[in-house]
Design an enzyme around this catalytic site. Structure first.
Site, PDB file in Angstrom:
ATOM      1  N   ASP A 161     -13.891  25.572  43.692  1.00 15.68           N
ATOM      2  CA  ASP A 161     -14.719  24.912  44.689  1.00 15.68           C
ATOM      3  C   ASP A 161     -15.291  25.965  45.643  1.00 15.68           C
ATOM      4  O   ASP A 161     -14.716  27.035  45.813  1.00 15.68           O
ATOM      5  CB  ASP A 161     -13.865  23.886  45.454  1.00 15.68           C
ATOM      6  CG  ASP A 161     -14.639  23.129  46.509  1.00 15.68           C
ATOM      7  OD1 ASP A 161     -15.819  22.792  46.278  1.00 15.68           O
ATOM      8  OD2 ASP A 161     -14.056  22.849  47.576  1.00 15.68           O
TER       9      ASP A 161
ATOM     10  N   ASP B 124     -16.831  25.131  49.228  1.00 12.11           N
ATOM     11  CA  ASP B 124     -16.628  24.850  50.651  1.00 12.11           C
ATOM     12  C   ASP B 124     -15.150  24.816  51.005  1.00 12.11           C
ATOM     13  O   ASP B 124     -14.382  24.014  50.472  1.00 12.11           O
ATOM     14  CB  ASP B 124     -17.294  23.527  51.029  1.00 12.11           C
ATOM     15  CG  ASP B 124     -18.793  23.534  50.732  1.00 12.11           C
ATOM     16  OD1 ASP B 124     -19.386  24.626  50.676  1.00 12.11           O
ATOM     17  OD2 ASP B 124     -19.365  22.446  50.544  1.00 12.11           O
TER      18      ASP B 124
END
Length: 146
Positions: free
Chosen positions: A6, A8
């Protein structure tokens, strides 16, 4: 083995930037909706080195798997720019933007959330970043042995 990472609050510090923007302009309801928000995000400590170690590994094939922000249609371009600036063009070819992370097949998903983008339905193992088990990139690298 395929590893999805991922962006963020795993590769880059989304929360820090959002909080700074809210302090500067409390009227902004969604800081991530501002032009240039994603390109200014700072990498989290150890993130760039960890991705490079995964790239250099004969054991893993890393991809970035990030969800789009419906608050900022420019996020698709801005996230791609961030990846090239911080990880190089090779990782641009490994950038996947999807609101449903369970659609992809792989062995690992490194994500700071376990729900919201179907992370809990991911068929491989979720390495829940930022938790007591995987608090940082050093713990992820230790677990993956890279």
């Amino acid at each position: 083995m395929i590893v999805y990472i991922d962006m963020d609050d795993v590769l880059c510090n989304f929360t820090e930037a959002a909080n700074q923007d809210l302090k500067l302009n409390p009227a902004i309801q969604f800081p991530q909706s501002q032009y240039g928000f994603y390109t200014k995000l700072r990498p989290l400590p150890g993130a760039i080195n960890a991705v490079n170690a995964l790239l250099d590994s004969d054991k893993y094939t890393p991809y970035i798997l990030t969800a789009p922000s419906v608050k900022n249609p420019l996020c698709y371009t801005e996230k791609r720019i961030w990846v090239e600036q911080h990880l190089g063009f090779e990782m641009v070819n490994r950038l996947i933007i999807s609101p449903n992370k369970s659609l992809l097949k792989g062995q690992y998903l490194i994500d700071d959330n376990h729900t919201g983008r179907c992370q809990s339905e991911f068929e491989g193992k979720l390495l829940h970043f930022g938790t007591s088990l995987y608090p940082d990139w050093a713990s992820i690298r230790k677990y993956l042995d890279v």
